[in-house]
Design a protein around this motif. Structure first.
Motif, PDB file in Angstrom:
ATOM      1  N   UNK A 165       0.837  -1.190   0.000  1.00 12.82           N
ATOM      2  CA  UNK A 165       0.000   0.000   0.000  1.00 12.82           C
ATOM      3  C   UNK A 165       0.875   1.245   0.000  1.00 12.82           C
ATOM      4  N   UNK A 166       0.548   2.182  -0.885  1.00 11.15           N
ATOM      5  CA  UNK A 166       1.332   3.407  -0.986  1.00 11.15           C
ATOM      6  C   UNK A 166       0.527   4.441  -1.761  1.00 11.15           C
ATOM      7  N   UNK A 167       0.919   5.709  -1.702  1.00 11.36           N
ATOM      8  CA  UNK A 167       0.275   6.697  -2.568  1.00 11.36           C
ATOM      9  C   UNK A 167       0.572   6.367  -4.032  1.00 11.36           C
ATOM     10  N   UNK A 168      -0.287   6.819  -4.920  1.00 10.14           N
ATOM     11  CA  UNK A 168      -0.033   6.560  -6.331  1.00 10.14           C
ATOM     12  C   UNK A 168      -1.044   7.226  -7.233  1.00 10.14           C
ATOM     13  N   UNK A 169      -0.607   7.530  -8.452  1.00 10.63           N
ATOM     14  CA  UNK A 169      -1.479   8.215  -9.399  1.00 10.63           C
ATOM     15  C   UNK A 169      -1.771   7.421 -10.653  1.00 10.63           C
ATOM     16  N   UNK A 170      -1.493   6.103 -10.622  1.00  8.03           N
ATOM     17  CA  UNK A 170      -1.744   5.288 -11.812  1.00  8.03           C
ATOM     18  C   UNK A 170      -3.226   4.964 -11.924  1.00  8.03           C
ATOM     19  N   UNK A 171      -3.661   4.650 -13.149  1.00  4.55           N
ATOM     20  CA  UNK A 171      -5.049   4.261 -13.405  1.00  4.55           C
ATOM     21  C   UNK A 171      -5.208   2.776 -13.035  1.00  4.55           C
ATOM     22  N   UNK A 172      -6.032   2.498 -12.030  1.00  4.45           N
ATOM     23  CA  UNK A 172      -6.141   1.140 -11.490  1.00  4.45           C
ATOM     24  C   UNK A 172      -7.208   0.353 -12.232  1.00  4.45           C
ATOM     25  N   UNK A 173      -6.783  -0.757 -12.849  1.00  7.75           N
ATOM     26  CA  UNK A 173      -7.737  -1.561 -13.631  1.00  7.75           C
ATOM     27  C   UNK A 173      -7.990  -2.939 -13.034  1.00  7.75           C
ATOM     28  N   UNK A 174      -7.230  -3.339 -12.033  1.00 12.08           N
ATOM     29  CA  UNK A 174      -7.426  -4.686 -11.502  1.00 12.08           C
ATOM     30  C   UNK A 174      -6.699  -4.919 -10.197  1.00 12.08           C
ATOM     31  N   UNK A 175      -6.778  -6.173  -9.740  1.00 11.46           N
ATOM     32  CA  UNK A 175      -6.178  -6.577  -8.470  1.00 11.46           C
ATOM     33  C   UNK A 175      -5.581  -7.964  -8.612  1.00 11.46           C
ATOM     34  N   UNK A 176      -4.402  -8.181  -8.035  1.00 10.88           N
ATOM     35  CA  UNK A 176      -3.798  -9.509  -7.996  1.00 10.88           C
ATOM     36  C   UNK A 176      -3.418  -9.851  -6.566  1.00 10.88           C
TER      37      UNK A 176
END
Length: 203
Positions: A165-176
């Protein structure tokens, strides 16, 4: 190529593209393995390779700047498969940017073979390339203060998985659920430069 001195025993080698950086990294790793290059660390980035712990950086700089980037070696045979649920909060936004349905985003992403170009940002975080340029997406205008571990995101030409877990600005499309970094594992990082990766859709 341009070779810039870094301290007394390192060079930062600049090339013109990510593909050339990957090829140069592979060549430096090959030379070290065969014993023709004495270097402690070889660290690739988007368009550079840092060579640290050199015995004669000036000689190597002259050699590299007088030569062409070698062709990329054959790709590694092993492919790491990462199970992914395409359930990210930005999936619909990415679909709109691509002009397709969310289901098609999942199909395109899972149908692509990726290569780890370089690592950084956090231990275990790999910058994966492989999607055609038409699927580049911008980072979010407002980064999230906390992105859950295992989130699969897109930014520019890259795909990445947040190892923690961390800050972030990427576009999130899924989870693994794959563990990207485990200090008790050898090696601790699941992904390293040059690794081939496929995302496998999971229920």
């Amino acid at each position: 190529m341009r070779a810039l001195p870094v301290g007394d025993a390192a060079l930062l080698v600049e090339v013109s593209s990510g593909d050339e950086a990957q090829a140069l990294h592979a060549e430096m790793v090959r030379r070290r393995a065969e014993g023709s290059l004495s270097v402690r660390e070889i660290v690739p980035a988007a368009r550079t390779v840092l060579l640290d712990g050199l015995t004669d950086p000036a000689r190597l700089a002259a050699e590299l700047t007088a030569s062409e980037v070698p062709p990329a070696p054959p790709r590694a045979r092993e492919v790491i498969e990462l199970p992914v649920r395409y359930d990210g909060p930005d999936l619909a936004d990415v679909a709109a940017l691509w002009g397709v349905s969310p289901e098609e985003v999942a199909r395109i992403h899972a149908g692509t073979e990726f290569t780890v170009a370089f690592c950084g940002f956090a231990p275990g975080f790999g910058y994966l390339t492989g999607l055609p340029a038409r699927y580049d997406v911008p980072r979010r205008a407002t980064p999230r203060t906390a992105v859950p571990a295992g989130s699969v995101g897109l930014a520019g030409p890259y795909t990445g998985v947040y190892p923690r877990s961390s800050p972030g600005g990427w576009q999130l499309i899924g989870t693994t659920d794959a563990v990207l970094w485990d200090h008790a594992r050898v090696p601790a990082a699941l992904l390293s430069p040059g690794t081939r990766v496929r995302f496998v859709g999971a229920a």
